[in-house]
Design a protein around this motif. Structure first.
Motif, mmCIF file in Angstrom:
data_model
loop_
_atom_site.group_PDB
_atom_site.id
_atom_site.type_symbol
_atom_site.label_atom_id
_atom_site.label_comp_id
_atom_site.label_asym_id
_atom_site.label_seq_id
_atom_site.Cartn_x
_atom_site.Cartn_y
_atom_site.Cartn_z
ATOM 1 N N MET A 69 9.173 3.970 -11.386
ATOM 2 C CA MET A 69 10.524 3.948 -11.394
ATOM 3 C C MET A 69 11.086 2.666 -11.618
ATOM 4 N N HIS A 70 11.085 2.310 -12.930
ATOM 5 C CA HIS A 70 11.698 0.610 -12.977
ATOM 6 C C HIS A 70 12.996 0.381 -13.056
ATOM 7 N N PHE A 71 13.761 0.172 -11.987
ATOM 8 C CA PHE A 71 15.111 -0.043 -12.073
ATOM 9 C C PHE A 71 15.220 -1.543 -12.663
ATOM 10 N N PHE A 72 16.482 -1.745 -13.045
ATOM 11 C CA PHE A 72 16.781 -3.090 -13.338
ATOM 12 C C PHE A 72 17.988 -3.951 -12.579
ATOM 13 N N SER A 73 17.980 -5.054 -12.267
ATOM 14 C CA SER A 73 18.576 -5.832 -11.187
ATOM 15 C C SER A 73 19.992 -6.037 -11.944
ATOM 16 N N PRO A 74 21.110 -5.962 -11.251
ATOM 17 C CA PRO A 74 21.134 -5.459 -9.742
ATOM 18 C C PRO A 74 21.201 -3.840 -10.121
ATOM 19 N N GLU B 231 8.793 2.491 -3.790
ATOM 20 C CA GLU B 231 8.225 1.209 -3.283
ATOM 21 C C GLU B 231 8.720 0.289 -3.995
ATOM 22 N N ALA B 232 9.415 -0.723 -3.311
ATOM 23 C CA ALA B 232 9.936 -2.104 -3.923
ATOM 24 C C ALA B 232 9.558 -3.140 -3.111
ATOM 25 N N VAL B 233 8.137 -3.452 -2.984
ATOM 26 C CA VAL B 233 7.571 -4.781 -2.028
ATOM 27 C C VAL B 233 7.377 -5.682 -3.119
ATOM 28 N N PHE B 234 6.656 -6.917 -2.652
ATOM 29 C CA PHE B 234 6.017 -7.828 -3.483
ATOM 30 C C PHE B 234 5.536 -7.188 -4.538
ATOM 31 N N GLU B 235 5.557 -8.089 -5.651
ATOM 32 C CA GLU B 235 4.866 -7.671 -7.074
ATOM 33 C C GLU B 235 3.380 -8.313 -6.994
ATOM 34 N N GLU B 236 2.707 -7.919 -5.957
ATOM 35 C CA GLU B 236 1.230 -8.213 -5.875
ATOM 36 C C GLU B 236 0.339 -6.962 -5.714
ATOM 37 N N ALA C 85 13.215 -3.762 1.616
ATOM 38 C CA ALA C 85 14.451 -3.715 1.836
ATOM 39 C C ALA C 85 15.245 -5.068 1.171
ATOM 40 N N GLY C 86 14.437 -5.669 0.034
ATOM 41 C CA GLY C 86 14.695 -6.767 -0.771
ATOM 42 C C GLY C 86 15.882 -6.513 -1.713
ATOM 43 N N THR C 87 15.869 -7.551 -2.793
ATOM 44 C CA THR C 87 16.588 -7.535 -3.975
ATOM 45 C C THR C 87 16.848 -5.890 -4.340
ATOM 46 N N MET C 88 15.849 -5.422 -4.753
ATOM 47 C CA MET C 88 15.684 -4.222 -5.436
ATOM 48 C C MET C 88 15.748 -2.833 -4.641
ATOM 49 N N GLY C 89 15.146 -3.064 -3.663
ATOM 50 C CA GLY C 89 15.095 -2.057 -2.547
ATOM 51 C C GLY C 89 16.517 -1.488 -2.140
ATOM 52 N N LEU D 24 12.141 1.308 5.028
ATOM 53 C CA LEU D 24 11.112 0.699 5.616
ATOM 54 C C LEU D 24 10.770 -0.824 5.382
ATOM 55 N N GLU D 25 10.425 -1.724 6.389
ATOM 56 C CA GLU D 25 10.120 -2.896 6.201
ATOM 57 C C GLU D 25 9.058 -3.342 7.237
ATOM 58 N N MET D 26 8.573 -4.508 7.095
ATOM 59 C CA MET D 26 7.282 -4.868 7.724
ATOM 60 C C MET D 26 7.934 -5.509 9.120
ATOM 61 N N LYS D 27 9.240 -5.907 9.046
ATOM 62 C CA LYS D 27 9.808 -6.729 10.177
ATOM 63 C C LYS D 27 11.218 -6.423 10.288
ATOM 64 N N VAL E 279 -0.562 -5.785 -1.968
ATOM 65 C CA VAL E 279 0.496 -5.500 -1.263
ATOM 66 C C VAL E 279 0.747 -3.830 -1.482
ATOM 67 N N LYS E 280 0.812 -3.580 -3.130
ATOM 68 C CA LYS E 280 0.955 -2.346 -3.476
ATOM 69 C C LYS E 280 -0.087 -1.439 -3.047
ATOM 70 N N GLU E 281 -1.371 -1.979 -3.002
ATOM 71 C CA GLU E 281 -2.471 -1.067 -2.441
ATOM 72 C C GLU E 281 -2.291 -0.652 -1.105
ATOM 73 N N SER F 60 6.866 3.852 -7.835
ATOM 74 C CA SER F 60 6.700 2.381 -7.753
ATOM 75 C C SER F 60 7.892 1.654 -8.611
ATOM 76 N N ASN F 61 8.282 0.663 -7.946
ATOM 77 C CA ASN F 61 9.374 -0.055 -8.745
ATOM 78 C C ASN F 61 8.695 -1.490 -9.759
ATOM 79 N N THR F 62 7.526 -1.323 -9.624
ATOM 80 C CA THR F 62 6.798 -2.521 -10.322
ATOM 81 C C THR F 62 7.291 -2.600 -11.705
ATOM 82 N N SER F 63 7.480 -3.914 -12.126
ATOM 83 C CA SER F 63 7.836 -4.282 -13.272
ATOM 84 C C SER F 63 6.714 -4.569 -14.308
ATOM 85 N N THR F 64 5.597 -4.838 -13.846
ATOM 86 C CA THR F 64 4.795 -5.475 -14.501
ATOM 87 C C THR F 64 3.191 -4.871 -14.321
HETATM 88 P P1 NAI Z 1 12.107 -9.222 -2.795
HETATM 89 O O1 NAI Z 1 11.127 -10.182 -2.594
HETATM 90 O O2 NAI Z 1 13.397 -9.419 -3.076
HETATM 91 O O3 NAI Z 1 11.953 -7.849 -1.940
HETATM 92 C C1 NAI Z 1 10.558 -7.393 -1.426
HETATM 93 C C2 NAI Z 1 10.747 -6.920 0.002
HETATM 94 O O4 NAI Z 1 9.475 -6.153 0.237
HETATM 95 C C3 NAI Z 1 10.969 -7.844 0.931
HETATM 96 O O5 NAI Z 1 12.084 -7.677 1.789
HETATM 97 C C4 NAI Z 1 9.658 -7.834 1.596
HETATM 98 O O6 NAI Z 1 10.016 -8.092 3.217
HETATM 99 C C5 NAI Z 1 9.238 -6.482 1.644
HETATM 100 N N1 NAI Z 1 7.902 -6.207 1.703
HETATM 101 C C6 NAI Z 1 6.847 -6.985 1.327
HETATM 102 N N2 NAI Z 1 5.843 -6.376 1.498
HETATM 103 C C7 NAI Z 1 5.929 -5.352 2.384
HETATM 104 C C8 NAI Z 1 5.169 -4.393 2.867
HETATM 105 N N3 NAI Z 1 3.737 -4.302 2.865
HETATM 106 N N4 NAI Z 1 5.806 -3.222 3.562
HETATM 107 C C9 NAI Z 1 7.130 -3.205 3.430
HETATM 108 N N5 NAI Z 1 8.107 -4.228 2.914
HETATM 109 C C10 NAI Z 1 7.243 -4.908 2.408
HETATM 110 O O7 NAI Z 1 11.416 -8.576 -4.136
HETATM 111 P P2 NAI Z 1 12.306 -7.561 -5.359
HETATM 112 O O8 NAI Z 1 13.058 -8.534 -6.345
HETATM 113 O O9 NAI Z 1 13.151 -6.637 -4.766
HETATM 114 O O10 NAI Z 1 11.034 -7.087 -6.195
HETATM 115 C C11 NAI Z 1 10.655 -5.863 -5.494
HETATM 116 C C12 NAI Z 1 9.762 -4.954 -6.385
HETATM 117 O O11 NAI Z 1 10.668 -4.684 -7.562
HETATM 118 C C13 NAI Z 1 8.734 -5.891 -7.282
HETATM 119 O O12 NAI Z 1 7.506 -5.035 -7.615
HETATM 120 C C14 NAI Z 1 9.479 -6.440 -8.623
HETATM 121 O O13 NAI Z 1 8.410 -6.525 -9.439
HETATM 122 C C15 NAI Z 1 10.194 -5.457 -8.743
HETATM 123 N N6 NAI Z 1 11.446 -5.449 -9.744
HETATM 124 C C16 NAI Z 1 12.068 -6.640 -9.421
HETATM 125 C C17 NAI Z 1 13.322 -6.973 -10.524
HETATM 126 C C18 NAI Z 1 14.158 -8.009 -10.117
HETATM 127 O O14 NAI Z 1 14.925 -8.214 -11.024
HETATM 128 N N7 NAI Z 1 14.006 -8.732 -9.106
HETATM 129 C C19 NAI Z 1 13.556 -5.926 -11.561
HETATM 130 C C20 NAI Z 1 12.783 -4.869 -11.507
HETATM 131 C C21 NAI Z 1 11.470 -4.617 -10.656
#
Ligand code: NAI
Length: 699
Positions: free
Chosen positions: A433-438, A382-387, A305-309, A326-329, A390-392, A410-414
């Motif tokens: 599904m690569h969305f763009f921010s916002p 899925e829009a979790v950390f770009e690692e 539920a971060g920036t992208m989620g 869904l989130e971890m906390k 974590v994706k696995e 997956s919303n992965t960008s890389t």
């Molecule tokens: P963010 O750091 O704002 O949000 C990630 C969220 O995922 C955090 O709220 C975190 O608590 C949660 N999270 C981490 N691990 C988790 C897990 N195992 N289970 C559930 N929740 C978990 O990151 P952001 O910017 O939203 O990026 C998310 C994904 O979107 C990444 O893959 C990124 O590469 C991709 N993306 C980001 C863009 C951007 O401009 N920020 C643009 C396009 C894609």
């Protein structure tokens, strides 16, 4: 046949029947003139109705004929309208649903018009960089009044028939039908009622005056100049409508024609027509037939539920589709929901969202900490950390709980989508599904097709994109996909320009003058300079031979990540987005330049634009050749919808086509001679070199 002819008592009915919107293609036009001839030759027929089958009266020109000789073949639309006007028996247009462009011009040529309520009436030619070309600018002001007609012609926006019918003194509609259902019957009755009326009324004979014409048209010109500075067509709409008030009808028609033909060849019109076709093409995937069965998407889950989620969730809520996040906390969930709420509340305050819609949308949103709660969702994004680690974890969990047939995106960008798919036992259901921010604002969605992604998954995702009002473009798997792979080269050129003598502000200004929504350095500050830094660090390992300017790294070492840290290439005042040049950054660039022993040179805006835009073009040619993108126009859509490339230039590939690929290649060869640039990069991509040599274009 794409037009039907029937006789009901004393009324002949010509029904346009060219799905989906009864475009006025050659066969349909012929059907109209044939019908008119038959009706006029039949003594039993006293009057004629022209209407449309199915979902439209007519949407205007047939887009299948765009650019083909058929579009102009006789009878062309002007000749059809002339035949209607010259019919000895009264012709009644019975319009419903969609009455646009050439469709409206045809109706305006008829002696009478009856409309169903709810009809969308428009002259949208301006959206393609044109003005109406079959009398629209001369007849609509006569029928509707000068001001409402000009508003419609300049904006191209549809107006409902019932609103138009309320305009005092209007003669566009002689009668409003009670309902769409009763239109056919009421049209027959109306046609009978006018069968003996003579002389037949013609819009061309109606007066066309404005009480304060000079002042009004001056005002209109000023308005248009402010709103449409890079497009010539809107101002020409004003000229054409003004001529309706000043010239004789036939002279006005000739004037309209002349403007229409001149606009047709402008780069802006070509760009807009290119985009129109590109948008339609992008939704088609060469090896996925349009009738591929789609999976049903009635509910969606979002992981993270971060920036992208949050932004991704809003897209589906806006479309009325329930979302579970869904989130971890719990805290992370609460924070994410609060952001969504804040976004909607801002819209509420501005009056862009009604309270009931707000309630409905928030009501569709639910949260969970447990994967088991997601099992019934039709699609999970899925829009979790770009690692990768974590994706696995996430995809293994999803594989465990999701119902069979659910789409796992997956919303992965890389990261490598094939690798992500391999974490599951159902790689056919995995897609990017690569969305763009916002994500709730940006129109672009890159759909990443993995090696094993099933065709029906792709078809479903493309349909879902349409539902949430995104422009989806399919990309194969590669580092950065289409958009970011190209932007890396663009950013690299930006760095070299600093090393050679530019300031960030100079580069940004040149690119903004070219028409980019933002220059590269302001864009870096917006996206976060740390993102590029992380990518470069990876590149230094993977591709040690690749040349980079180190300036951006120095900036990041100072913690100047951009707007989010209040400082990047520029300074920012909290709460504002204005980029304020910073003397220390300029000094940092100069010192670094000096440390490399480079004497700065004056670099022209032209060189800045060419280096940045052609770097996109050359990388895009590689992308096209590798099959990562299936057409050049898809790449244009990515840049127009996701990266702020100027609409009136039609995207980087269209722009290169217009410059001429031969010229583009010559310039690249010149850049390759610059010892401070990357000579290897400027070797034209083989596809580009070939097209240039053959005198061809990308599109
Ligand atoms: P963010 O750091 O704002 O949000 C990630 C969220 O995922 C955090 O709220 C975190 O608590 C949660 N999270 C981490 N691990 C988790 C897990 N195992 N289970 C559930 N929740 C978990 O990151 P952001 O910017 O939203 O990026 C998310 C994904 O979107 C990444 O893959 C990124 O590469 C991709 N993306 C980001 C863009 C951007 O401009 N920020 C643009 C396009 C894609």
């Amino acid at each position: 046949m794409t037009a039907k002819y029937e006789v009901h008592g004393s009324v002949a009915v010509i029904t346009l029947d060219n799905p989906p919107v009864n475009g006025l293609g050659h066969a349909t036009r012929l059907g109209i003139t044939d019908g008119l001839q038959k009706a006029n030759a039949d003594a039993a027929v006293k009057s004629i109705v022209i209407t449309g089958a199915g979902k439209a009266f007519s949407g205007g020109a047939d887009i299948k004929e765009f650019g083909s000789p058929k579009a102009l073949a006789e009878p062309n639309l002007l000749s059809v309208i002339l035949a209607v006007e010259n019919s000895a028996k009264p012709v009644v247009a019975a319009v419903h649903s969609v009455c646009m462009g050439g469709g409206l011009e045809l109706a305006l040529g008829c002696h009478y018009r009856i409309a169903a309520p709810g009809t969308n009436v428009a002259l949208p030619e301006v959206k393609l960089g044109l003005i109406p070309g079959a009398g629209g600018t001369q007849r609509l002001p006569r029928a509707l009044g000068v001001e409402p007609a000009l508003n419609m012609i300049v904006s191209g926006e549809p107006v409902k028939s019932e609103l138009l019918a309320q305009i005092p003194g209007q003669k566009l509609f002689d009668k409003m039908a009670a309902s769409a259902e009763s239109l056919a019957e009421e049209a027959l009755a109306f046609a009978q009622s006018v069968s003996d009326t003579r002389p037949l009324p013609l819009v061309r004979n109606m007066p066309c005056k404005h009480p304060n014409g000079d002042a009004y048209f001056q005002f209109a010109r000023n308005m248009v100049k402010g709103m449409a500075k890079n497009f010539p067509a809107p101002a020409k709409c004003v000229d054409a409508v003004e001529s309706a008030t000043k010239k004789k009808f036939d002279d006005g028609m000739a004037f309209e024609r002349e403007i229409f033909i001149n606009l047709m060849w402008t780069p802006e019109c070509k760009a807009l027509r290119h985009i129109f076709a590109a948008e339609r093409a992008a939704s088609k995937i060469p090896d996925v037939p349009e009738d591929t069965p789609k999976r049903e998407i009635k509910s969606v889950a979002v992981i993270g539920a971060g920036t992208m989620g949050g932004g991704i969730a809003m897209n589906f809520l806006n479309a009325g589709i329930p979302v579970k996040m869904l989130e971890m906390k719990q805290e992370a969930l609460d924070k994410g929901i609060a952001t969504i709420r804040k976004n909607y509340e801002a819209q509420l305050k501005k009056g862009k969202l009604k309270q009931d819609k707000y309630d409905q949308r928030m009501g569709l949103l639910s949260t969970t900490l447990s994967y088991d709660d997601l099992k019934d969702a039709d699609m999970v994004i899925e829009a979790v950390f770009e690692e990768m680690g974590v994706k696995e974890k996430v995809f293994k969990e999803l594989d465990r709980v999701m119902k069979p047939g659910a789409i796992l995106a997956s919303n992965t960008s890389t990261l490598d989508v094939n690798k992500i798919a391999s974490f599951t036992k159902r790689p056919q259901d995995v897609v990017g599904m690569h969305f763009f921010s916002p994500a709730n604002v940006m129109k672009l969605l890159e759909v990443i097709r993995g090696e094993k992604t099933a065709k029906d998954v792709l078809a479903t995702v493309m349909a879902a994109a349409k539902k949430i009002k995104k422009t989806a473009v399919v990309s194969g798997v590669c580092d950065g996909f289409i958009g970011n792979r190209m932007i890396e080269q663009y950013g690299r050129q930006g760095g070299f320009l600093l090393d050679e003598g530019c300031t960030p502000a100079q580069v940004d200004k040149a690119m903004e003058k070219f028409g980019m929504a933002m220059g590269p350095f302001r864009m870096g500050d917006l996206a976060g300079n740390d993102i590029g830094w992380a990518i470069r660090k990876r590149r230094y390992q993977e591709k040690p031979g690749m040349k980079y300017s180190k300036t951006a790294d120095l900036l990041c070492e100072k913690g100047r990540f951009g707007q989010k840290t209040g400082a990047g290439w520029y300074d920012y005042v909290p709460g504002k987005r204005d980029a304020i040049p910073n003397a220390e950054v300029v000094k940092m660039i100069e010192d670094h330049r000096a440390s490399l022993g480079i004497t700065p040179r004056k670099i022209s805006d032209e060189e800045i634009v060419q280096r940045l835009v052609y770097s996109l073009v050359n990388e895009a040619a590689h992308i096209l050749e590798e099959g990562i993108a299936s057409r050049a126009s898809d790449i244009d859509m990515v840049y127009l919808m996701g990266y702020g490339f100027p609409i009136y230039r039609g995207g980087p590939m269209n722009y290169a086509d217009q410059i001429g690929l031969f010229n583009v290649v010559q310039t690249m060869k010149r850049f390759a001679q610059n010892p401070l640039d990357d000579a290897k990069f400027w070797q034209p991509a083989p596809l580009l070199a070939r097209l240039a040599a053959e005198g061809k274009t990308f599109n």
